[in-house]
Enzyme design. Structure first.
Site, PDB file in Angstrom:
ATOM      1  N   LYS A  14       0.831  -1.217   0.000  1.00 12.07           N
ATOM      2  CA  LYS A  14       0.000   0.000   0.000  1.00 12.07           C
ATOM      3  C   LYS A  14       0.861   1.262   0.000  1.00 12.07           C
ATOM      4  O   LYS A  14       0.629   2.173  -0.787  1.00 12.07           O
ATOM      5  CB  LYS A  14      -0.931   0.028   1.226  1.00 12.07           C
ATOM      6  CG  LYS A  14      -1.943  -1.105   1.267  1.00 12.07           C
ATOM      7  CD  LYS A  14      -2.950  -0.948   2.406  1.00 12.07           C
ATOM      8  CE  LYS A  14      -2.379  -1.024   3.795  1.00 12.07           C
ATOM      9  NZ  LYS A  14      -1.863  -2.368   4.160  1.00 12.07           N
ATOM     10  N   ARG A  89     -10.192   0.348   7.691  1.00  9.77           N
ATOM     11  CA  ARG A  89      -9.805  -1.026   8.007  1.00  9.77           C
ATOM     12  C   ARG A  89     -10.963  -1.808   8.623  1.00  9.77           C
ATOM     13  O   ARG A  89     -10.801  -2.980   8.943  1.00  9.77           O
ATOM     14  CB  ARG A  89      -8.653  -1.008   9.009  1.00  9.77           C
ATOM     15  CG  ARG A  89      -7.257  -1.054   8.365  1.00  9.77           C
ATOM     16  CD  ARG A  89      -6.246  -0.890   9.490  1.00  9.77           C
ATOM     17  NE  ARG A  89      -4.983  -1.529   9.283  1.00  9.77           N
ATOM     18  CZ  ARG A  89      -3.893  -0.888   8.846  1.00  9.77           C
ATOM     19  NH1 ARG A  89      -3.948   0.366   8.472  1.00  9.77           N
ATOM     20  NH2 ARG A  89      -2.752  -1.528   8.755  1.00  9.77           N
ATOM     21  N   ARG A 128      11.471  -5.869   5.784  1.00  6.22           N
ATOM     22  CA  ARG A 128      11.262  -4.469   6.183  1.00  6.22           C
ATOM     23  C   ARG A 128      11.725  -4.244   7.621  1.00  6.22           C
ATOM     24  O   ARG A 128      12.264  -3.190   7.951  1.00  6.22           O
ATOM     25  CB  ARG A 128       9.773  -4.102   6.035  1.00  6.22           C
ATOM     26  CG  ARG A 128       9.488  -2.630   6.271  1.00  6.22           C
ATOM     27  CD  ARG A 128       8.080  -2.251   5.873  1.00  6.22           C
ATOM     28  NE  ARG A 128       7.099  -2.674   6.853  1.00  6.22           N
ATOM     29  CZ  ARG A 128       5.786  -2.514   6.715  1.00  6.22           C
ATOM     30  NH1 ARG A 128       5.298  -1.967   5.618  1.00  6.22           N
ATOM     31  NH2 ARG A 128       4.952  -2.910   7.643  1.00  6.22           N
ATOM     32  N   ARG A 134      10.704  -1.274  12.153  1.00  2.58           N
ATOM     33  CA  ARG A 134       9.393  -0.976  12.725  1.00  2.58           C
ATOM     34  C   ARG A 134       9.079  -1.954  13.850  1.00  2.58           C
ATOM     35  O   ARG A 134       9.212  -3.161  13.688  1.00  2.58           O
ATOM     36  CB  ARG A 134       8.335  -1.107  11.621  1.00  2.58           C
ATOM     37  CG  ARG A 134       7.765   0.230  11.205  1.00  2.58           C
ATOM     38  CD  ARG A 134       6.788   0.068  10.090  1.00  2.58           C
ATOM     39  NE  ARG A 134       5.540  -0.559  10.507  1.00  2.58           N
ATOM     40  CZ  ARG A 134       4.440  -0.552   9.779  1.00  2.58           C
ATOM     41  NH1 ARG A 134       4.450   0.055   8.605  1.00  2.58           N
ATOM     42  NH2 ARG A 134       3.355  -1.140  10.198  1.00  2.58           N
ATOM     43  N   ARG A 145      -1.308  -9.333  13.232  1.00  2.72           N
ATOM     44  CA  ARG A 145      -1.827  -8.359  12.245  1.00  2.72           C
ATOM     45  C   ARG A 145      -2.536  -9.078  11.096  1.00  2.72           C
ATOM     46  O   ARG A 145      -3.556  -8.604  10.599  1.00  2.72           O
ATOM     47  CB  ARG A 145      -0.698  -7.458  11.738  1.00  2.72           C
ATOM     48  CG  ARG A 145      -0.275  -6.424  12.805  1.00  2.72           C
ATOM     49  CD  ARG A 145       1.134  -5.909  12.603  1.00  2.72           C
ATOM     50  NE  ARG A 145       1.301  -5.153  11.389  1.00  2.72           N
ATOM     51  CZ  ARG A 145       2.478  -5.032  10.740  1.00  2.72           C
ATOM     52  NH1 ARG A 145       3.569  -5.614  11.212  1.00  2.72           N
ATOM     53  NH2 ARG A 145       2.550  -4.323   9.641  1.00  2.72           N
TER      54      ARG A 145
HETATM   55  P1  AMP Z   1       0.100   0.411   8.844  1.00  7.57           P
HETATM   56  O1  AMP Z   1       1.302   1.291   8.807  1.00  7.57           O
HETATM   57  O2  AMP Z   1      -0.995   0.855   7.932  1.00  7.57           O
HETATM   58  O3  AMP Z   1       0.446  -1.050   8.668  1.00  7.57           O
HETATM   59  O4  AMP Z   1      -0.499   0.537  10.319  1.00  7.57           O
HETATM   60  C1  AMP Z   1       0.237   0.159  11.454  1.00  7.57           C
HETATM   61  C2  AMP Z   1      -0.694  -0.008  12.664  1.00  7.57           C
HETATM   62  O5  AMP Z   1      -1.342   1.243  12.929  1.00  7.57           O
HETATM   63  C3  AMP Z   1      -1.817  -1.011  12.495  1.00  7.57           C
HETATM   64  O6  AMP Z   1      -1.397  -2.342  12.763  1.00  7.57           O
HETATM   65  C4  AMP Z   1      -2.828  -0.500  13.521  1.00  7.57           C
HETATM   66  O7  AMP Z   1      -2.427  -0.832  14.835  1.00  7.57           O
HETATM   67  C5  AMP Z   1      -2.681   1.001  13.376  1.00  7.57           C
HETATM   68  N1  AMP Z   1      -3.611   1.540  12.343  1.00  7.57           N
HETATM   69  C6  AMP Z   1      -3.268   2.133  11.162  1.00  7.57           C
HETATM   70  N2  AMP Z   1      -4.351   2.487  10.460  1.00  7.57           N
HETATM   71  C7  AMP Z   1      -5.419   2.111  11.222  1.00  7.57           C
HETATM   72  C8  AMP Z   1      -6.825   2.170  11.045  1.00  7.57           C
HETATM   73  N3  AMP Z   1      -7.391   2.678   9.927  1.00  7.57           N
HETATM   74  N4  AMP Z   1      -7.615   1.668  12.042  1.00  7.57           N
HETATM   75  C9  AMP Z   1      -7.090   1.146  13.159  1.00  7.57           C
HETATM   76  N5  AMP Z   1      -5.774   1.046  13.389  1.00  7.57           N
HETATM   77  C10 AMP Z   1      -4.934   1.516  12.427  1.00  7.57           C
END
Ligand code: AMP
Length: 190
Positions: A14, A89, A128, A134, A145
């Site tokens: 993404k 999400r 990554r 991270r 996840r």
């Molecule tokens: P990402 O960088 O998009 O993989 O997001 C990392 C983490 O941030 C996720 O595993 C969630 O804990 C939190 N997060 C990001 N976007 C959302 C969302 N739209 N709703 C809930 N938690 C989110």
């Protein structure tokens, strides 16, 4: 330019494809994960709340996320289109996004779904972890996840299907191939 929602499992690309699309079309970009990591880095109250969920591979509660999203969206310049990366999400987030955009005379535009096998996803995320460090890219949290993705996020693909805006791209082993298919779809629909 239409808005774009980029959708897929952790590690599906993404962020990578968003950066390419943003560079080509000069759109706004909202990565909710990046917003939350920024809050954590700055030690804000929101960051402290978010950290507990992120480190555990869980989603931040919808109400909080929806509020953050609206504020981030309203701070962006208007009329250039926005790519939503990592949001929505859950179904309540998707309903809230649709409503929030409608209230501003806008709509969701098109949804781009990235479909990638779990073995490839796991390998990418572990890689990554080495490159970016991270905190949530470790095998145990990645598995959580994936589980959260399957139970709470994946069902949204059908929701987008019903909205008539779902465009699915399946990983065929090359980023360039994916990008050319994605750009072709954007050109057709923009
Ligand atoms: P990402 O960088 O998009 O993989 O997001 C990392 C983490 O941030 C996720 O595993 C969630 O804990 C939190 N997060 C990001 N976007 C959302 C969302 N739209 N709703 C809930 N938690 C989110």
């Amino acid at each position: 330019m239409k808005n774009i929602i980029i959708f897929g499992a952790p590690g599906s690309g993404k962020g990578t494809y968003s950066d390419e699309i943003v560079a080509k079309y000069n759109m706004g970009h909202i990565s909710t994960g990046d917003v939350l990591r920024g809050e954590i880095k700055n030690g804000t109250e929101l960051g402290n709340i978010a950290k507990g969920y992120i480190d555990n591979g869980q989603l931040i509660p919808d109400e909080l996320m929806i509020d953050i999203l609206a504020k981030t969206y309203d701070a962006l310049p208007k009329g250039q289109g926005v790519i939503f990366d990592g949001f929505p999400r859950t179904i309540p987030q998707a309903e809230a996004l649709k409503k929030m955009l409608a209230e501003r005379g806008d709509d969701m535009g098109m949804m781009i779904e990235l479909v990638v096998g779990e073995d490839v996803l796991m390998a990418r995320l572990l890689n990554r972890a080495k490159e970016q460090g991270r905190a949530d890219d470790n095998e145990e949290t990645i598995k959580k996840r994936f589980a959260v993705y399957h139970s709470q996020t994946a069902p949204l693909a059908e929701w987008f299907e019903k909205e008539g805006i779902r465009n699915t791209f399946t990983w065929k082993g090359s980023k360039e191939l994916m990008l050319s298919e994605i750009f072709a779809a954007i050109e057709e629909q923009k």
